[in-house]
Design a protein around this motif. Structure first.
Motif, PDB file in Angstrom:
ATOM      1  N   VAL A 289       0.862  -1.184   0.000  1.00  0.00           N
ATOM      2  CA  VAL A 289       0.000   0.000   0.000  1.00  0.00           C
ATOM      3  C   VAL A 289       0.897   1.231   0.000  1.00  0.00           C
ATOM      4  CG1 VAL A 289      -1.807   1.266   1.213  1.00  0.00           C
ATOM      5  CG2 VAL A 289      -1.782  -1.236   1.277  1.00  0.00           C
ATOM      6  N   GLU A 290       0.560   2.202  -0.835  1.00  0.00           N
ATOM      7  CA  GLU A 290       1.369   3.411  -0.953  1.00  0.00           C
ATOM      8  C   GLU A 290       1.635   4.032   0.415  1.00  0.00           C
ATOM      9  OE1 GLU A 290      -0.198   4.859  -5.369  1.00  0.00           O
ATOM     10  OE2 GLU A 290      -0.798   5.960  -3.562  1.00  0.00           O
ATOM     11  N   SER A 291       2.906   4.230   0.715  1.00  0.00           N
ATOM     12  CA  SER A 291       3.414   4.905   1.922  1.00  0.00           C
ATOM     13  C   SER A 291       3.091   4.188   3.227  1.00  0.00           C
ATOM     14  CB  SER A 291       2.889   6.349   2.011  1.00  0.00           C
ATOM     15  OG  SER A 291       1.546   6.376   2.483  1.00  0.00           O
ATOM     16  N   LEU A 292       2.385   3.059   3.151  1.00  0.00           N
ATOM     17  CA  LEU A 292       1.939   2.407   4.380  1.00  0.00           C
ATOM     18  C   LEU A 292       2.480   0.989   4.532  1.00  0.00           C
ATOM     19  CD1 LEU A 292       0.104   2.481   6.892  1.00  0.00           C
ATOM     20  CD2 LEU A 292      -1.720   1.534   5.470  1.00  0.00           C
ATOM     21  N   VAL A 293       2.342   0.158   3.519  1.00  0.00           N
ATOM     22  CA  VAL A 293       2.737  -1.243   3.616  1.00  0.00           C
ATOM     23  C   VAL A 293       3.771  -1.545   2.533  1.00  0.00           C
ATOM     24  CG1 VAL A 293       1.971  -3.648   3.525  1.00  0.00           C
ATOM     25  CG2 VAL A 293       0.473  -1.893   4.518  1.00  0.00           C
ATOM     26  N   ASN A 294       4.944  -1.991   2.953  1.00  0.00           N
ATOM     27  CA  ASN A 294       5.988  -2.425   2.033  1.00  0.00           C
ATOM     28  C   ASN A 294       5.960  -3.947   1.897  1.00  0.00           C
ATOM     29  OD1 ASN A 294       6.844   0.251   1.856  1.00  0.00           O
ATOM     30  ND2 ASN A 294       8.332  -0.002   3.528  1.00  0.00           N
ATOM     31  N   ALA A 295       6.546  -4.443   0.829  1.00  0.00           N
ATOM     32  CA  ALA A 295       6.635  -5.891   0.613  1.00  0.00           C
ATOM     33  C   ALA A 295       8.085  -6.274   0.403  1.00  0.00           C
ATOM     34  CB  ALA A 295       5.800  -6.311  -0.602  1.00  0.00           C
ATOM     35  N   ASP A 296       8.487  -7.377   1.016  1.00  0.00           N
ATOM     36  CA  ASP A 296       9.819  -7.945   0.818  1.00  0.00           C
ATOM     37  C   ASP A 296       9.671  -9.314   0.169  1.00  0.00           C
ATOM     38  OD1 ASP A 296      11.284  -5.842   1.867  1.00  0.00           O
ATOM     39  OD2 ASP A 296      11.200  -6.622   3.912  1.00  0.00           O
ATOM     40  N   GLN A 386      -0.155  -6.602  -6.152  1.00  0.00           N
ATOM     41  CA  GLN A 386      -1.029  -5.473  -6.458  1.00  0.00           C
ATOM     42  C   GLN A 386      -0.647  -4.291  -5.572  1.00  0.00           C
ATOM     43  OE1 GLN A 386      -3.518  -5.518  -8.824  1.00  0.00           O
ATOM     44  NE2 GLN A 386      -2.910  -7.613  -9.364  1.00  0.00           N
ATOM     45  N   ILE A 387      -0.329  -3.152  -6.191  1.00  0.00           N
ATOM     46  CA  ILE A 387      -0.013  -1.938  -5.445  1.00  0.00           C
ATOM     47  C   ILE A 387      -1.316  -1.176  -5.227  1.00  0.00           C
ATOM     48  CG2 ILE A 387       1.408   0.124  -5.330  1.00  0.00           C
ATOM     49  CD1 ILE A 387       2.997  -2.491  -5.560  1.00  0.00           C
ATOM     50  N   MET A 388      -1.655  -0.955  -3.970  1.00  0.00           N
ATOM     51  CA  MET A 388      -2.945  -0.334  -3.650  1.00  0.00           C
ATOM     52  C   MET A 388      -2.765   1.126  -3.258  1.00  0.00           C
ATOM     53  SD  MET A 388      -4.687  -3.522  -1.595  1.00  0.00           S
ATOM     54  CE  MET A 388      -6.340  -2.894  -1.880  1.00  0.00           C
ATOM     55  N   ASP A 389      -3.746   1.943  -3.673  1.00  0.00           N
ATOM     56  CA  ASP A 389      -3.733   3.362  -3.301  1.00  0.00           C
ATOM     57  C   ASP A 389      -3.853   3.530  -1.793  1.00  0.00           C
ATOM     58  OD1 ASP A 389      -3.560   4.520  -5.865  1.00  0.00           O
ATOM     59  OD2 ASP A 389      -5.710   4.258  -6.184  1.00  0.00           O
ATOM     60  N   TYR A 390      -3.196   4.573  -1.298  1.00  0.00           N
ATOM     61  CA  TYR A 390      -3.472   4.999   0.077  1.00  0.00           C
ATOM     62  C   TYR A 390      -4.275   6.282  -0.007  1.00  0.00           C
ATOM     63  CZ  TYR A 390      -3.096   6.518   4.875  1.00  0.00           C
ATOM     64  OH  TYR A 390      -3.411   6.921   6.150  1.00  0.00           O
ATOM     65  N   VAL A 391      -5.527   6.226   0.430  1.00  0.00           N
ATOM     66  CA  VAL A 391      -6.383   7.405   0.452  1.00  0.00           C
ATOM     67  C   VAL A 391      -6.240   8.037   1.832  1.00  0.00           C
ATOM     68  CG1 VAL A 391      -8.713   8.274   0.137  1.00  0.00           C
ATOM     69  CG2 VAL A 391      -7.943   6.264  -1.140  1.00  0.00           C
ATOM     70  N   THR A 392      -5.834   9.301   1.842  1.00  0.00           N
ATOM     71  CA  THR A 392      -5.520   9.981   3.100  1.00  0.00           C
ATOM     72  C   THR A 392      -6.674   9.872   4.090  1.00  0.00           C
ATOM     73  OG1 THR A 392      -4.112  11.530   1.916  1.00  0.00           O
ATOM     74  CG2 THR A 392      -4.814  12.161   4.129  1.00  0.00           C
ATOM     75  N   MET A 393      -6.320   9.550   5.307  1.00  0.00           N
ATOM     76  CA  MET A 393      -7.320   9.362   6.347  1.00  0.00           C
ATOM     77  C   MET A 393      -7.930  10.712   6.738  1.00  0.00           C
ATOM     78  SD  MET A 393      -6.875   7.338   9.939  1.00  0.00           S
ATOM     79  CE  MET A 393      -5.545   8.404  10.500  1.00  0.00           C
ATOM     80  N   ASN A 394      -9.252  10.750   6.862  1.00  0.00           N
ATOM     81  CA  ASN A 394      -9.976  11.928   7.338  1.00  0.00           C
ATOM     82  C   ASN A 394     -10.840  11.524   8.521  1.00  0.00           C
ATOM     83  OD1 ASN A 394      -9.161  13.929   5.341  1.00  0.00           O
ATOM     84  ND2 ASN A 394     -10.288  12.651   3.868  1.00  0.00           N
ATOM     85  N   SER A 395     -11.276  12.525   9.261  1.00  0.00           N
ATOM     86  CA  SER A 395     -12.095  12.219  10.431  1.00  0.00           C
ATOM     87  C   SER A 395     -13.105  13.322  10.677  1.00  0.00           C
ATOM     88  CB  SER A 395     -11.209  12.039  11.675  1.00  0.00           C
ATOM     89  OG  SER A 395     -10.503  13.234  11.949  1.00  0.00           O
ATOM     90  N   ALA A 396     -14.164  12.959  11.357  1.00  0.00           N
ATOM     91  CA  ALA A 396     -15.181  13.918  11.803  1.00  0.00           C
ATOM     92  C   ALA A 396     -15.318  13.771  13.304  1.00  0.00           C
ATOM     93  CB  ALA A 396     -16.510  13.643  11.113  1.00  0.00           C
TER      94      ALA A 396
END
Length: 449
Positions: A289-296, A386-396
């Motif tokens: 996952v972009e910027s979050l999960v790497n793979a080895d 599969q490289i997955m998008d990282y959608v920036t986390m938002n909150s309310a």
């Protein structure tokens, strides 16, 4: 009469139970009379997957050769492989109910096997082929068995087997049909037969190399009255050179009383590796996952002696293997075009670190083709992620609230996107859930991370 019927019924059940037990422990034999088995099938089974071979020939009766499975269940010592016999392969499974099982196939003998004896041969079964070894030593595990045990073989003309090789000798010169299936640990070269490995026979003579002999008289699982232990035919070779191998067995003088040789499958395992993909941090996603999960992608040689060596990498798919920059690329650093196993090193790691490009583009596939040049033949393997998008986390979060001193107020936060599971931390108070109740004594600002 009533008691008599009960006894007969019990006896019938007992016989059925014993018969079922034997069937479960039967070795499986498929001869070349089966359309699914031919000479090429035998060679492929013997050598193993991916080994180069050519020029396959077979001499003998179709019933005299084939493939065996479940040898372990019959306590053979080899679980799977091929067999050659001077008789009938279908006679191999037990129980051992004959002291001299015989099948006269009407086949010629072998001048090659006759080099190992002073007698003429008949009903030979010979499998021959060219192949290219990828290691410096050829090792073939095999077992010789015969119904000539224990009595006939002491007459001096015991059935004989051999494994012959033609090709370059690493010490110089050429192997010219050298038999390397011999009785082990002797000062002289002695071919394997009933006469050279036995327990002294029925005339109470001295045993000959009897540490390699197994008595199977009355055995339930195999027909042959005697077998050798698992023997290893071993000879040095030059990797990537072509060799010609002939495996054979034959009756001597007459065509009665069968013998056989069992050879273990997959004798040539080409240089290879095992691969495994791990994700960091774990348990978030089964994909990078972009910027979050790497793979080895870790790659370990199945034998450290295969190093030094190189795996060459080619990339396909819609993920760009170049490093991220204003003009493109999907990774923190560019993916390499090769992985090198240094001398004495048996593992390497390909790190995949997707970068956050802030573009919602959907899953991107990265296909990695690994070109294995460790052996004599180039082989290919594939890894796909599969490289997955990282959608920036938002909150309310709950709105600011005016309340009276001492009143209870509920506060909560709702999180969107990112990658769950989410964790929470409220200050003050140190609460760790997505909602809390508070009773402030004065004006208080609550912060949730």
């Amino acid at each position: 009469m009533k008691h008599l019927y009960v006894r007969i019924g019990m006896l019938s059940l007992l016989i059925a139970f014993i018969s079922t037990g034997q069937a479960q422990n039967q070795i499986e034999i498929t001869t070349m009379e089966d359309p699914s088995v031919n000479a090429e099938t035998l060679v492929e089974t013997l050598l193993g997957e991916g080994v180069y071979y050519d020029n396959v020939t077979y001499q003998g009766a179709a019933i005299a050769s084939g493939i065996f499975n479940k040898g372990d269940s019959a306590e053979l010592g080899l679980n799977r492989g091929i067999f050659l016999t001077s008789g009938n392969g279908d006679s191999i499974p037990g129980p051992n109910n004959s002291e001299g099982i015989s099948r006269m196939n009407g086949m010629p003998g072998s001048t090659l096997l006759e080099q190992l004896t002073t007698w003429t041969s008949i009903d030979a079964a010979l499998l021959a082929f060219d192949f290219i070894p990828e290691t410096d030593t050829l090792r073939i595990r095999y077992i010789f068995g015969s119904d000539e045990y224990p009595s006939i073989a002491n007459y001096g003309y015991a059935d004989v087997c051999g494994i012959f090789i033609i090709g370059p000798d690493p010490q110089g010169g050429i192997y010219n049909n050298i038999n390397f299936a011999n009785v082990p640990n002797l000062d002289s070269i002695v071919p394997v037969s009933c006469a050279t490995i036995n327990n002294g026979f029925q005339n109470n003579g001295p045993c000959i190399n009897c540490e390699y002999y197994i008595n199977n008289e009355g055995g339930l699982l195999l027909e042959y009255d005697g077998l050798t232990t698992v023997l290893t035919a071993e000879i040095p070779v030059i990797p990537c050179e072509s060799y010609h191998i002939t495996l054979g067995i034959a009756d001597l003088i007459d065509d009665i009383v069968d013998s056989g040789i069992f050879l273990e499958a997959n004798l040539c395992k080409p240089p290879g590796y095992e691969k495994n993909i791990t994700f960091s941090p774990p348990q978030i996603s089964a994909n990078p996952v972009e910027s979050l999960v790497n793979a080895d992608v870790s790659i370990r040689l199945t034998d450290p002696s295969y190093s030094p060596g190189t795996l060459y990498l080619t990339y396909f798919g819609n993920a760009d293997p170049t490093a991220f920059d204003p003009d493109g690329g999907d990774f923190v650093t560019a993916l390499p075009d090769s992985l090198v196993f240094e001398a004495g090193v048996d593992s390497v790691i390909l790190s995949i670190e997707p970068v956050l490009d802030n573009i919602i583009e959907g899953d991107e596939e990265l296909i990695i083709i690994l070109e294995n040049t460790l052996g004599c033949v180039i082989r290919y393997d594939t890894v796909s992620v599969q490289i997955m998008d990282y959608v920036t986390m938002n909150s309310a979060i709950s709105d600011s609230t005016i309340t009276c001193q001492g009143y209870v107020v509920g506060l909560s936060v709702e999180v969107f996107n990112g990658y769950p599971p989410y964790t929470y931390y409220w200050e003050p108070g140190g609460n760790t859930s997505d909602s809390i109740t508070v009773t402030p004594e004065s004006t208080t600002t609550y912060v949730v991370t």
